[in-house]
Design a protein around this motif. Structure first.
Motif, short mmCIF file in Angstrom:
data_model
loop_
_atom_site.label_atom_id
_atom_site.label_comp_id
_atom_site.label_asym_id
_atom_site.label_seq_id
_atom_site.Cartn_x
_atom_site.Cartn_y
_atom_site.Cartn_z
N ARG A 24 9.47 7.43 2.01
CA ARG A 24 9.61 8.90 2.08
C ARG A 24 8.85 9.58 0.95
NH1 ARG A 24 15.56 7.69 2.82
NH2 ARG A 24 15.85 7.57 5.09
N ALA A 25 8.74 8.89 -0.18
CA ALA A 25 8.06 9.48 -1.34
C ALA A 25 6.58 9.67 -1.10
CB ALA A 25 8.27 8.60 -2.58
N THR A 26 6.02 9.04 -0.06
CA THR A 26 4.61 9.25 0.26
C THR A 26 4.39 10.59 0.96
OG1 THR A 26 4.71 8.20 2.45
CG2 THR A 26 4.29 6.76 0.54
N ARG A 27 5.48 11.18 1.48
CA ARG A 27 5.42 12.43 2.24
C ARG A 27 4.55 12.26 3.49
NH1 ARG A 27 8.64 12.45 -1.36
NH2 ARG A 27 8.88 14.03 -2.98
N ASN A 28 4.57 11.07 4.06
CA ASN A 28 3.81 10.78 5.27
C ASN A 28 4.80 10.53 6.40
OD1 ASN A 28 2.43 9.21 7.37
ND2 ASN A 28 0.70 9.18 5.97
N ARG A 29 4.89 11.46 7.33
CA ARG A 29 5.90 11.37 8.37
C ARG A 29 5.65 10.23 9.36
NH1 ARG A 29 5.63 17.62 9.99
NH2 ARG A 29 3.48 17.16 9.39
N ILE A 30 4.40 9.88 9.58
CA ILE A 30 4.11 8.77 10.49
C ILE A 30 4.59 7.44 9.89
CG2 ILE A 30 2.31 7.51 11.71
CD1 ILE A 30 2.83 10.35 12.75
N GLY B 240 7.48 -0.11 -11.87
CA GLY B 240 6.10 0.24 -11.56
C GLY B 240 5.98 1.67 -11.08
N LEU B 241 6.96 2.10 -10.28
CA LEU B 241 6.98 3.48 -9.80
C LEU B 241 7.29 4.45 -10.94
CD1 LEU B 241 8.94 2.86 -6.48
CD2 LEU B 241 6.52 3.44 -6.67
N LEU B 242 8.23 4.07 -11.80
CA LEU B 242 8.60 4.92 -12.93
C LEU B 242 7.39 5.15 -13.84
CD1 LEU B 242 10.86 6.37 -14.55
CD2 LEU B 242 11.30 4.17 -15.67
N ALA B 243 6.58 4.12 -14.00
CA ALA B 243 5.37 4.23 -14.83
C ALA B 243 4.25 4.96 -14.09
CB ALA B 243 4.90 2.84 -15.24
N ARG B 244 4.49 5.24 -12.82
CA ARG B 244 3.48 5.88 -11.96
C ARG B 244 2.18 5.09 -12.00
NH1 ARG B 244 5.63 10.55 -10.17
NH2 ARG B 244 7.31 11.48 -11.39
N ASP B 245 2.36 3.77 -11.90
CA ASP B 245 1.24 2.83 -11.95
C ASP B 245 1.08 2.21 -10.55
OD1 ASP B 245 -0.44 0.63 -12.24
OD2 ASP B 245 0.25 0.20 -14.28
N PRO B 246 0.15 2.72 -9.73
CA PRO B 246 0.02 2.23 -8.36
C PRO B 246 -0.20 0.73 -8.25
CG PRO B 246 -1.21 4.27 -8.64
CD PRO B 246 -0.77 3.84 -10.01
N LYS B 247 -1.06 0.18 -9.11
CA LYS B 247 -1.35 -1.25 -9.02
C LYS B 247 -0.13 -2.08 -9.37
CE LYS B 247 -4.31 -4.45 -8.11
NZ LYS B 247 -4.89 -4.56 -6.74
N ARG B 248 0.57 -1.69 -10.42
CA ARG B 248 1.77 -2.43 -10.84
C ARG B 248 2.83 -2.38 -9.74
NH1 ARG B 248 5.26 -0.80 -16.24
NH2 ARG B 248 7.05 -2.21 -15.89
N ALA B 249 3.03 -1.21 -9.16
CA ALA B 249 4.03 -1.06 -8.10
C ALA B 249 3.64 -1.87 -6.87
CB ALA B 249 4.18 0.42 -7.73
N GLU B 250 2.35 -1.85 -6.54
CA GLU B 250 1.85 -2.59 -5.38
C GLU B 250 2.08 -4.09 -5.55
OE1 GLU B 250 -2.39 -3.37 -3.03
OE2 GLU B 250 -2.26 -1.90 -4.65
N ILE B 251 1.75 -4.61 -6.73
CA ILE B 251 1.91 -6.04 -6.99
C ILE B 251 3.40 -6.43 -6.94
CG2 ILE B 251 1.69 -7.83 -8.76
CD1 ILE B 251 -0.93 -6.44 -9.60
N ALA B 252 4.24 -5.61 -7.54
CA ALA B 252 5.68 -5.91 -7.55
C ALA B 252 6.24 -5.95 -6.13
CB ALA B 252 6.42 -4.87 -8.39
N ALA C 39 0.83 -1.21 0.00
CA ALA C 39 0.00 0.00 0.00
C ALA C 39 0.86 1.25 0.00
CB ALA C 39 -0.93 0.00 1.21
N ILE C 40 1.97 1.23 0.73
CA ILE C 40 2.91 2.36 0.72
C ILE C 40 3.45 2.57 -0.68
CG2 ILE C 40 5.20 3.11 1.51
CD1 ILE C 40 4.58 1.85 4.21
N CYS C 41 3.80 1.47 -1.34
CA CYS C 41 4.37 1.54 -2.69
C CYS C 41 3.36 2.13 -3.67
CB CYS C 41 4.81 0.15 -3.12
SG CYS C 41 6.02 0.13 -4.46
N ALA C 42 2.10 1.72 -3.54
CA ALA C 42 1.05 2.26 -4.41
C ALA C 42 0.89 3.75 -4.21
CB ALA C 42 -0.27 1.54 -4.15
N GLU C 43 0.93 4.18 -2.96
CA GLU C 43 0.82 5.61 -2.67
C GLU C 43 2.02 6.38 -3.21
OE1 GLU C 43 -0.77 9.12 -1.60
OE2 GLU C 43 -1.75 7.16 -1.61
N ALA C 44 3.21 5.78 -3.09
CA ALA C 44 4.41 6.44 -3.61
C ALA C 44 4.32 6.63 -5.12
CB ALA C 44 5.65 5.62 -3.26
N ALA C 45 3.73 5.66 -5.81
CA ALA C 45 3.59 5.77 -7.27
C ALA C 45 2.76 6.99 -7.66
CB ALA C 45 2.94 4.50 -7.84
#
Length: 237
Positions: free
Chosen positions: A158-164, A203-215, A111-117
């Motif tokens: 860090r790319a999510t910009r969520n400090r918690i 997946g992140l480079l493509a800015r594809d949340p689902k692809r990044a999440e699955i990877a 989920a973090i990865c998807a948000e980072a995308a």
């Protein structure tokens, strides 16, 4: 979980002994030694005993009540993100917690990865690409690879910009390191992990949340399999 020699203060050494006793149910009545009892048993000053109890309290392992009564807190409430517990809990409990760590990461890191995308910047991508290149060059250096691996996952968070989320990931790095030192012992673990990280990056480079999440999920589930395989190999006669 480490080969490095670490110097410990006297209160920390005393606390380590008490942690092992508490974790092994050494105080079945639910009461840990008091400051005076610790001072007498370990032949240390009351100040040292007091500091040892403060360490246990900071780990949420004991509660020091009025009248200096020291009660053992429920096991579910201990501070499991503390690196002290990695060093001093019985190995069977550490292995259980490392498996729980794998399960926890599968829940939240995809989920973090998807948000980072959705939110990462060009600088974030550049940093991830730099780390990925360094990982490719570090397959023969497990210690260096481990540091890069941790940093790759931290950069995504860090790319999510969520400090918690950032603090949670950073605080669990000790357990992540311990788990990876084991899973990295599986055959060809590092080259395979690099390819999995590359899939995450793409997946992140493509800015594809689902692809990044699955990877990310594929990578973390593979880590758990490697961890279990390595544990079985270590336990074999």
């Amino acid at each position: 979980m480490t080969d490095k020699v670490q110097l410990r203060t006297l209160p920390t050494q005393v606390a380590g002994v008490l942690i092992r006793r508490i974790a092994s149910n050494g105080f079945p009545d639910g009461l840990a030694p008091s400051e005076s009892q610790i001072s007498q048993e370990f032949n240390v000053s009351r100040a040292v005993a007091r500091e040892a109890l403060k360490i246990l309290s900071s780990l949420d392992m004991v509660e020091i009540a009025q009248g200096r009564r020291v009660a053992v807190r429920p096991i579910a409430e201990w501070d499991y993100l503390s690196p002290m517990l990695i060093e001093w809990l019985p190995q069977a409990q550490v292995r259980e917690l490392l498996l729980e760590l794998h399960d926890a990461r599968v829940i939240f890191e995809p989920a973090i990865c998807a948000e980072a995308a959705r939110s990462l910047s060009r600088n974030d991508l550049a940093r991830l690409h730099e780390i990925l290149d360094a990982m490719t060059a570090a397959h023969e250096d497990p210690d260096a690879y481990l540091e890069l691996d941790l940093e790759f996952h931290m950069e995504i968070c860090r790319a999510t910009r969520n400090r918690i989320l950032d603090r949670f990931m950073f605080s669990s790095r000790w357990w992540q390191s311990a788990a990876r030192r084991i899973s990295n012992q599986a055959p060809h673990a590092l080259p395979i992990a690099t390819e999995q990280h590359r899939a995450i990056y793409e997946g992140l480079l493509a800015r594809d949340p689902k692809r990044a999440e699955i990877a990310m999920r594929v990578h973390l589930e593979a880590n758990k399999v490697n961890f279990l395989m390595a544990q079985q190999a270590l336990a074999a006669p």
